[in-house]
Design a protein around this motif. Structure first.
Motif, mmCIF file in Angstrom:
data_model
loop_
_atom_site.group_PDB
_atom_site.id
_atom_site.type_symbol
_atom_site.label_atom_id
_atom_site.label_comp_id
_atom_site.label_asym_id
_atom_site.label_seq_id
_atom_site.Cartn_x
_atom_site.Cartn_y
_atom_site.Cartn_z
ATOM 1 N N GLY A 141 0.795 -1.217 0.000
ATOM 2 C CA GLY A 141 0.000 0.000 0.000
ATOM 3 C C GLY A 141 0.827 1.265 0.000
ATOM 4 O O GLY A 141 0.306 2.342 0.205
ATOM 5 N N GLN A 142 2.141 1.146 -0.273
ATOM 6 C CA GLN A 142 3.009 2.316 -0.244
ATOM 7 C C GLN A 142 3.912 2.315 -1.470
ATOM 8 O O GLN A 142 4.247 1.271 -2.005
ATOM 9 N N LYS A 143 4.300 3.519 -1.901
ATOM 10 C CA LYS A 143 5.231 3.662 -3.006
ATOM 11 C C LYS A 143 6.598 4.033 -2.431
ATOM 12 O O LYS A 143 6.698 4.834 -1.512
ATOM 13 N N TRP A 144 7.646 3.445 -2.994
ATOM 14 C CA TRP A 144 8.985 3.584 -2.438
ATOM 15 C C TRP A 144 9.905 4.312 -3.411
ATOM 16 O O TRP A 144 9.692 4.311 -4.617
ATOM 17 N N THR A 145 10.935 4.933 -2.852
ATOM 18 C CA THR A 145 12.021 5.471 -3.667
ATOM 19 C C THR A 145 13.290 4.709 -3.321
ATOM 20 O O THR A 145 13.410 4.101 -2.254
ATOM 21 N N LEU A 146 14.234 4.754 -4.240
ATOM 22 C CA LEU A 146 15.474 3.982 -4.097
ATOM 23 C C LEU A 146 16.672 4.902 -4.165
ATOM 24 O O LEU A 146 16.729 5.797 -5.011
ATOM 25 N N GLN A 147 17.637 4.674 -3.283
ATOM 26 C CA GLN A 147 18.919 5.361 -3.347
ATOM 27 C C GLN A 147 20.020 4.320 -3.258
ATOM 28 O O GLN A 147 19.976 3.441 -2.393
ATOM 29 N N ILE A 148 20.987 4.403 -4.167
ATOM 30 C CA ILE A 148 22.085 3.428 -4.197
ATOM 31 C C ILE A 148 23.337 4.091 -3.661
ATOM 32 O O ILE A 148 23.740 5.168 -4.115
ATOM 33 N N LEU A 149 23.969 3.445 -2.677
ATOM 34 C CA LEU A 149 25.222 3.936 -2.094
ATOM 35 C C LEU A 149 26.350 3.039 -2.569
ATOM 36 O O LEU A 149 26.207 1.820 -2.632
ATOM 37 N N GLY A 150 27.502 3.643 -2.875
ATOM 38 C CA GLY A 150 28.618 2.853 -3.356
ATOM 39 C C GLY A 150 28.551 2.681 -4.856
ATOM 40 O O GLY A 150 27.815 3.365 -5.566
ATOM 41 N N SER A 151 29.335 1.725 -5.402
ATOM 42 C CA SER A 151 29.420 1.521 -6.834
ATOM 43 C C SER A 151 29.588 0.044 -7.141
ATOM 44 O O SER A 151 29.719 -0.790 -6.243
ATOM 45 N N TRP A 152 29.576 -0.262 -8.438
ATOM 46 C CA TRP A 152 29.757 -1.664 -8.836
ATOM 47 C C TRP A 152 31.106 -2.185 -8.372
ATOM 48 O O TRP A 152 31.221 -3.291 -7.870
ATOM 49 N N ASP A 153 32.133 -1.382 -8.588
ATOM 50 C CA ASP A 153 33.483 -1.810 -8.233
ATOM 51 C C ASP A 153 33.808 -1.367 -6.807
ATOM 52 O O ASP A 153 33.282 -0.380 -6.310
ATOM 53 N N SER A 154 34.697 -2.115 -6.170
ATOM 54 C CA SER A 154 35.106 -1.754 -4.816
ATOM 55 C C SER A 154 35.948 -0.490 -4.838
ATOM 56 O O SER A 154 36.575 -0.147 -5.852
ATOM 57 N N GLY A 155 35.978 0.223 -3.716
ATOM 58 C CA GLY A 155 36.778 1.436 -3.596
ATOM 59 C C GLY A 155 37.110 1.697 -2.142
ATOM 60 O O GLY A 155 36.464 1.165 -1.232
ATOM 61 N N THR A 156 38.103 2.515 -1.920
ATOM 62 C CA THR A 156 38.562 2.797 -0.558
ATOM 63 C C THR A 156 38.255 4.212 -0.109
ATOM 64 O O THR A 156 38.520 4.559 1.040
ATOM 65 N N GLU A 157 37.700 5.037 -0.990
ATOM 66 C CA GLU A 157 37.351 6.398 -0.598
ATOM 67 C C GLU A 157 36.119 6.383 0.311
ATOM 68 O O GLU A 157 35.343 5.413 0.303
ATOM 69 N N PRO A 158 35.903 7.449 1.107
ATOM 70 C CA PRO A 158 34.666 7.521 1.897
ATOM 71 C C PRO A 158 33.440 7.430 0.987
ATOM 72 O O PRO A 158 33.361 8.085 -0.047
ATOM 73 N N GLY A 159 32.486 6.578 1.389
ATOM 74 C CA GLY A 159 31.299 6.377 0.568
ATOM 75 C C GLY A 159 31.445 5.260 -0.443
ATOM 76 O O GLY A 159 30.479 4.920 -1.125
ATOM 77 N N GLN A 160 32.645 4.668 -0.561
ATOM 78 C CA GLN A 160 32.859 3.485 -1.382
ATOM 79 C C GLN A 160 33.038 2.280 -0.466
ATOM 80 O O GLN A 160 33.462 2.422 0.687
ATOM 81 N N PHE A 161 32.736 1.087 -0.987
ATOM 82 C CA PHE A 161 32.729 -0.100 -0.142
ATOM 83 C C PHE A 161 33.430 -1.265 -0.828
ATOM 84 O O PHE A 161 33.614 -1.271 -2.051
ATOM 85 N N ASN A 162 33.801 -2.227 -0.015
ATOM 86 C CA ASN A 162 34.380 -3.475 -0.511
ATOM 87 C C ASN A 162 33.726 -4.617 0.263
ATOM 88 O O ASN A 162 34.059 -4.870 1.412
ATOM 89 N N ALA A 163 32.759 -5.270 -0.383
ATOM 90 C CA ALA A 163 32.003 -6.375 0.223
ATOM 91 C C ALA A 163 31.351 -5.958 1.535
ATOM 92 O O ALA A 163 31.639 -6.518 2.591
ATOM 93 N N PRO A 164 30.452 -4.966 1.525
ATOM 94 C CA PRO A 164 29.773 -4.563 2.764
ATOM 95 C C PRO A 164 28.867 -5.673 3.261
ATOM 96 O O PRO A 164 28.238 -6.382 2.471
#
Length: 574
Positions: free
Chosen positions: A300-323
């Motif tokens: 009964g609700q509509k949702w929005t989506l936000q994607i954090l990180g990227s396809w490839d791993s990274g070490t900068e803030p906001g990037q992830f490696n196997a979270p």
């Protein structure tokens, strides 16, 4: 007889004389005593006089003392009033100081958060500047290539004119070339028409192409290839057998292939764009469209989506490696960035504000697998790199470490009252620890097949997802089994979390391409299925419904798509 009387009289006279002497002596002594008494009386009078004077003086001193006591009592009262007034002012000043300190802390925290945001923005800006420089270089190179192509075309036109002037064969070849071009243009129009029909069919949610249109499209492509081949042959014959430079370089072809993959795969770097929608960058927010696998209203609700990180791993803030594990602490999202050996904390705008690391503090590298956070801000971290549980205070400083035995590997962690509860992937068990001394209190495994996640509820129960049995077990705080929740949609449950109303959100996986989130009511009955078929291997989940329901999910793609280091955050649209 006369002699006897005479003797007696003589004796009496002698006694009289003696008595007279004694009387005289007594009178002398009396006179001396009277003299002494007079002197003593004078002394006594003088003393009485002095006593009277002293009494008068003492009376004055007593009056002075009474006055002094009254003054002292008034001074005490004044002092007490002043002390009360001082205490009141000190209390007010302390309160003002406390408020000022809190305001200062808030300002400092906001200032530090702003500094971190600016640092991240500066890094992003620096990256954008580098991208702009690279794009500028590419534009310059393309302009150079365009100029070279123009020169080459001019040469080819000159060669064509020469060939036309040479012989009749050249005229024939030119006619064939013109006919081939006309045929190619015709085929291109047919192909454009087929594409337009496909687009119209997609917009109507019908079958994109009927069989005849598919055949027509295939024929058009074959004819286009045939005409291209004829054109190439004619160009080689005209130019003396030299091959024309390819219009698309290998690197451009690779970029094109990657763009096509991104545009056609859900959850790609386009921010899960729908068919015909404009691609959006990673981390952007968009409404879930009707052609997307996550389309429609769920529960009964509509949702929005936000994607954090990227396809490839990274070490900068906001990037992830196997979270892996993640949790909400107020509006902050805490994420175990496992293979980067750190925990990242994001604010409500999904900007990294703090990173927790323990470099060099343990024998092996820190690998956080899951995290639980108490309302007062204590962190309980499952570190599988060193096989231990780390407890940190509100300042993220280590205050206690609970080592694990070799036969235990923590997969999920939760906290209830004075105890820690963890699922053990090696022993297929649920374990209870005492926080105070870190000792193992209880361990059960007889009813589990493959326990994945554990979560404490508000009624002091524990929920455990059993992946292989396709159920959610319910236990009390003493690890006694109370109930099990199961239904047809609860397939291979993994991560789970509970909202403030007791609703249970569970990551499920029916097959490689059919995963989603199942929502159960507090009594274990099915409420709805969220995002069915739009997620791939969702493993950990965290739910926050302080204002609007927000769900954060980590997971991994199938082996055929190994590169995925993203977190998906779904929010109810308002």
């Amino acid at each position: 007889m006369d002699l006897e009387q005479t003797g007696r009289q003589g004796d009496r006279l002698t006694q009289v004389q003696v008595l007279k002497g004694q009387l005289h002596k007594a009178m002398s002594e009396k006179s001396q005593l009277e003299t002494q008494h007079r002197e003593q009386f004078r002394e006594l009078y003088q003393a009485n006089k002095e006593v009277k004077q002293l009494g008068e003086h003492l009376g004055k001193e007593v009056e002075d003392k009474k006055k002094a006591e009254k003054q002292l009592e008034q001074v005490k009262k004044d002092k007490e009033l002043l002390q009360n007034e001082f205490d009141s002012k000190v209390k007010v000043l302390k309160s003002q100081l406390h408020d000022a300190t809190q305001e200062k802390s808030v300002v400092v925290e906001r200032y530090q958060e702003r500094i971190k945001e600016l640092e991240i923005a500066n890094k992003l800006a620096a990256g954008k500047v580098s991208e702009i420089k690279l794009l500028t270089q590419e534009i310059d190179e393309l302009e150079t290539k365009l100029q070279e192509s123009s020169d080459l075309i001019s040469k080819r036109e000159e060669q064509l004119l020469d060939a036309q002037n040479r012989a009749s064969e050249s005229n024939t070849l030119k006619d064939e070339l013109d006919r081939a071009r006309e045929e190619k243009d015709k085929m291109q129009k047919e192909l454009d028409s087929a594409k337009e029909q496909k687009r119209d069919a997609l917009e109507k949610d019908d079958d994109p192409l009927v069989e005849g249109e598919k055949t027509e499209k295939t024929d058009a492509k074959m004819k286009e290839k045939k005409s291209e081949g004829m054109l190439s042959k004619l160009r080689r014959r005209i130019t003396g057998g030299k091959k024309k430079s390819p219009e698309t370089s290998p690197s451009d072809q690779a970029a094109s292939t990657k763009a096509e993959l991104s545009g056609s795969t859900a959850g790609s770097e386009t921010g899960m764009s729908t068919s015909g929608a404009e691609p959006k960058p990673i981390g952007g927010t968009e409404y879930i469209g009707r052609n997307n696998p996550l389309s429609g209203k769920h529960g009964g609700q509509k949702w929005t989506l936000q994607i954090l990180g990227s396809w490839d791993s990274g070490t900068e803030p906001g990037q992830f490696n196997a979270p892996r594990g993640l949790a909400w602490h107020g509006y902050q999202l805490v994420i175990c960035d496992t293979e980067n050996h750190r925990i990242q904390i994001l604010n409500k705008n999904k900007v990294v504000i703090e990173i927790i690391r323990f470099d060099g503090q343990f024998d092996k590298e820190f690998r956080p697998w899951d995290v639980a956070i108490t309302p007062d801000g204590h962190f309980f971290i499952a570190d599988i790199g060193n096989n231990q549980i780390i407890i940190c205070d509100q300042n993220k400083k280590i205050i206690q470490i609970i080592p694990q035995s070799a036969d235990i590997e923590v997969r999920s962690i939760t906290v209830m009252a004075a105890f820690i509860f963890v699922t053990d992937s090696k022993g297929k068990s649920l374990i209870k620890y005492n926080i105070k001394d870190g000792k193992l209190v209880a361990r059960v495994s007889d009813q589990f097949s493959n326990p994945h996640s554990v979560m404490a509820t508000s009624n002091n129960h524990l929920l455990v997802s059993d992946t292989d049995k396709h159920v959610i077990h319910v236990l009390d705080s003493d690890l006694n089994f109370l109930n099990s929740y199961h239904n047809d949609r609860l397939k291979s449950p993994q991560g789970l979390d509970v909202d403030s109303h007791g609703n249970i959100y569970i990551c499920t996986k029916e097959s490689e391409w059919s995963c989603g989130i199942v929502k159960l009511r507090s009594d274990g009955q099915l409420d709805c299925v969220l995002f069915e078929g739009g997620l791939y291997y969702p493993e950990f989940i965290a739910v926050n419904d302080d204002i609007t329901t927000t769900i954060a999910v980590t997971g991994r793609w199938p082996l055929s798509y190994p590169s995925n280091h993203q977190i998906r955050v779904f929010s109810v649209s308002t």
